[in-house]
Design a protein around this motif. Sequence first.
Motif, PDB file in Angstrom:
ATOM      1  N   SER A 204       9.378  -0.551  -4.994  1.00  0.00           N
ATOM      2  CA  SER A 204       9.569   0.353  -6.673  1.00  0.00           C
ATOM      3  C   SER A 204       8.648  -0.714  -6.848  1.00  0.00           C
ATOM      4  CB  SER A 204      10.555   1.330  -7.083  1.00  0.00           C
ATOM      5  OG  SER A 204      11.156   0.010  -7.184  1.00  0.00           O
ATOM      6  N   ARG A 205       8.968  -1.991  -6.667  1.00  0.00           N
ATOM      7  CA  ARG A 205       7.863  -2.621  -7.998  1.00  0.00           C
ATOM      8  C   ARG A 205       6.239  -2.330  -7.687  1.00  0.00           C
ATOM      9  NH1 ARG A 205      12.720  -7.075  -6.730  1.00  0.00           N
ATOM     10  NH2 ARG A 205      14.062  -6.166  -8.999  1.00  0.00           N
ATOM     11  N   GLY A 206       6.050  -1.764  -6.720  1.00  0.00           N
ATOM     12  CA  GLY A 206       4.606  -1.655  -6.471  1.00  0.00           C
ATOM     13  C   GLY A 206       3.917  -0.294  -7.508  1.00  0.00           C
ATOM     14  N   GLY A 207       4.342   0.076  -8.333  1.00  0.00           N
ATOM     15  CA  GLY A 207       4.324   0.634  -8.684  1.00  0.00           C
ATOM     16  C   GLY A 207       5.065   1.808  -9.377  1.00  0.00           C
TER      17      GLY A 207
ATOM     18  N   ALA B 275       1.700   7.756   9.218  1.00  0.00           N
ATOM     19  CA  ALA B 275       2.133   6.685   8.779  1.00  0.00           C
ATOM     20  C   ALA B 275       2.473   5.634   9.011  1.00  0.00           C
ATOM     21  CB  ALA B 275       3.854   7.337   8.042  1.00  0.00           C
ATOM     22  N   THR B 276       2.733   4.425   8.386  1.00  0.00           N
ATOM     23  CA  THR B 276       3.238   2.946   9.061  1.00  0.00           C
ATOM     24  C   THR B 276       5.015   3.152   9.269  1.00  0.00           C
ATOM     25  OG1 THR B 276       1.871   1.769   7.191  1.00  0.00           O
ATOM     26  CG2 THR B 276       3.797   0.688   8.316  1.00  0.00           C
ATOM     27  N   LEU B 277       5.356   2.976  10.962  1.00  0.00           N
ATOM     28  CA  LEU B 277       6.453   2.841  11.436  1.00  0.00           C
ATOM     29  C   LEU B 277       7.214   1.737  11.034  1.00  0.00           C
ATOM     30  CD1 LEU B 277       8.699   4.745  12.391  1.00  0.00           C
ATOM     31  CD2 LEU B 277       7.332   5.251  14.189  1.00  0.00           C
ATOM     32  N   VAL B 278       8.012   1.131  11.014  1.00  0.00           N
ATOM     33  CA  VAL B 278       8.810   0.443  11.501  1.00  0.00           C
ATOM     34  C   VAL B 278      10.060   0.654  12.744  1.00  0.00           C
ATOM     35  CG1 VAL B 278      10.040  -2.009  10.179  1.00  0.00           C
ATOM     36  CG2 VAL B 278       8.689  -0.653   9.451  1.00  0.00           C
ATOM     37  N   VAL B 279       9.952  -0.121  13.075  1.00  0.00           N
ATOM     38  CA  VAL B 279      11.473  -0.153  14.315  1.00  0.00           C
ATOM     39  C   VAL B 279      12.588  -1.063  14.754  1.00  0.00           C
ATOM     40  CG1 VAL B 279      10.329   1.934  15.634  1.00  0.00           C
ATOM     41  CG2 VAL B 279      10.182  -0.929  16.707  1.00  0.00           C
ATOM     42  N   PHE B 280      13.270  -0.951  14.645  1.00  0.00           N
ATOM     43  CA  PHE B 280      14.145  -2.388  15.101  1.00  0.00           C
ATOM     44  C   PHE B 280      14.494  -2.152  16.435  1.00  0.00           C
ATOM     45  CE2 PHE B 280      14.553  -0.481  10.614  1.00  0.00           C
ATOM     46  CZ  PHE B 280      14.841  -1.446  10.024  1.00  0.00           C
TER      47      PHE B 280
ATOM     48  N   PRO C  58       0.583  -1.466  -0.071  1.00  0.00           N
ATOM     49  CA  PRO C  58       0.095  -0.387   0.045  1.00  0.00           C
ATOM     50  C   PRO C  58       0.804   1.174   0.165  1.00  0.00           C
ATOM     51  CG  PRO C  58      -0.031  -0.957   2.320  1.00  0.00           C
ATOM     52  CD  PRO C  58       1.070  -1.918   1.656  1.00  0.00           C
ATOM     53  N   TRP C  59       1.954   1.458  -0.284  1.00  0.00           N
ATOM     54  CA  TRP C  59       2.973   2.370   0.189  1.00  0.00           C
ATOM     55  C   TRP C  59       3.128   2.862  -1.089  1.00  0.00           C
ATOM     56  CZ3 TRP C  59       4.332  -2.444   3.188  1.00  0.00           C
ATOM     57  CH2 TRP C  59       3.678  -1.799   4.659  1.00  0.00           C
ATOM     58  N   SER C  60       3.379   4.527  -1.018  1.00  0.00           N
ATOM     59  CA  SER C  60       4.348   5.379  -2.178  1.00  0.00           C
ATOM     60  C   SER C  60       5.409   5.769  -1.731  1.00  0.00           C
ATOM     61  CB  SER C  60       2.928   5.924  -2.828  1.00  0.00           C
ATOM     62  OG  SER C  60       2.396   6.780  -2.046  1.00  0.00           O
ATOM     63  N   ARG C  61       5.468   6.636  -0.693  1.00  0.00           N
ATOM     64  CA  ARG C  61       6.604   7.096  -0.718  1.00  0.00           C
ATOM     65  C   ARG C  61       7.035   6.787   0.736  1.00  0.00           C
ATOM     66  NH1 ARG C  61       6.599  12.088  -2.681  1.00  0.00           N
ATOM     67  NH2 ARG C  61       7.082  13.720  -1.822  1.00  0.00           N
TER      68      ARG C  61
ATOM     69  N   VAL D 207       5.309  -7.861   2.214  1.00  0.00           N
ATOM     70  CA  VAL D 207       5.586  -8.069   1.148  1.00  0.00           C
ATOM     71  C   VAL D 207       6.657  -8.216   0.087  1.00  0.00           C
ATOM     72  CG1 VAL D 207       7.087  -6.266  -0.402  1.00  0.00           C
ATOM     73  CG2 VAL D 207       5.813  -5.163   1.506  1.00  0.00           C
ATOM     74  N   PRO D 208       5.563  -9.459  -0.866  1.00  0.00           N
ATOM     75  CA  PRO D 208       6.544 -10.417  -1.331  1.00  0.00           C
ATOM     76  C   PRO D 208       8.141  -9.499  -2.244  1.00  0.00           C
ATOM     77  CG  PRO D 208       4.200 -10.389  -1.947  1.00  0.00           C
ATOM     78  CD  PRO D 208       4.716  -9.766  -1.040  1.00  0.00           C
TER      79      PRO D 208
END
Length: 270
Positions: free
Chosen positions: A45-48, A117-122, A7-10, A198-199
């Motif tokens: 980037s392959r998502g659109g 925004a969706t947030l990924v943390v480590f 679902p992400w573009s940015r 994400v595949p």
Amino acid sequence: MSQTQHPWSRYVAIGDSFTEGIGDPEPDAPGGNRGWADRVAEQLSRGGDDFAYANLAVRGKLIAQIASAQIEPALELRPDLITFSAGGNDVLRPGSDPDAIAELFEASVRRLRSEGATLVVFTGVDVGFSPVFRAIRGKVAIYNENVRAIAQKYDCIVADMWALRELQDQRYWSIDRLHMNLLGHHTVAMMVLEALNVPHDLTPLEPEPLPASSWRQARSDDLSWAREYLVPWVVRRIRHQSSGDHITAKRPNPSAFAARARDESAPPTE
């Protein structure tokens, strides 16, 4: 390859040397390094056709510096996906308090999540394998538990570096023993994409066997490493300097990021 559905573009990445891609040099890449975040962006980037990516990370930065210099510029770019890795340099510092780091981490996460925004943390890597950093393993574990609790509170995705057992192998690390090499960054990129559900077409890479080494040679290598990397790192700490002083973000603005074909089947060379 078919487009990757997500679902992400940015996408905007913020953080320190880990996110900048140090240890994975590529002369043709912005800033001269590639890294896991570039690999993730390539797959996304392959998502659109309208996908854009920015990377504001700068090596050597502490969490307070990342918060003050990167969070607001990141949000101004209007991302719908953010990766945030910060606090590792703080944990490494003698006498640092993982609970104090967590307070800054939570404030940062609260602000980053405020725009939706969706947030990924480590989490941090399990450093028990490293003779140099084994002594701070407990501190890293406390930091990680704080990260997990904050992620749950603010509905973040956790990219669990502690559970990534491949990183227990020194062949996934660069010669400075502080940063991951191509193998490490590639492996982390796979883990992040899987955390995002994400595949992707990244496949595990197999490192070359370690050459046989005598005890004497190993100690000689340790001394050489200390002179070339450890001592300069300690001196910078004493002088309150950073490897990121005078370094700017390698991708300060979102731009189209087309996936590239690249053979990564060969092991990295140092």
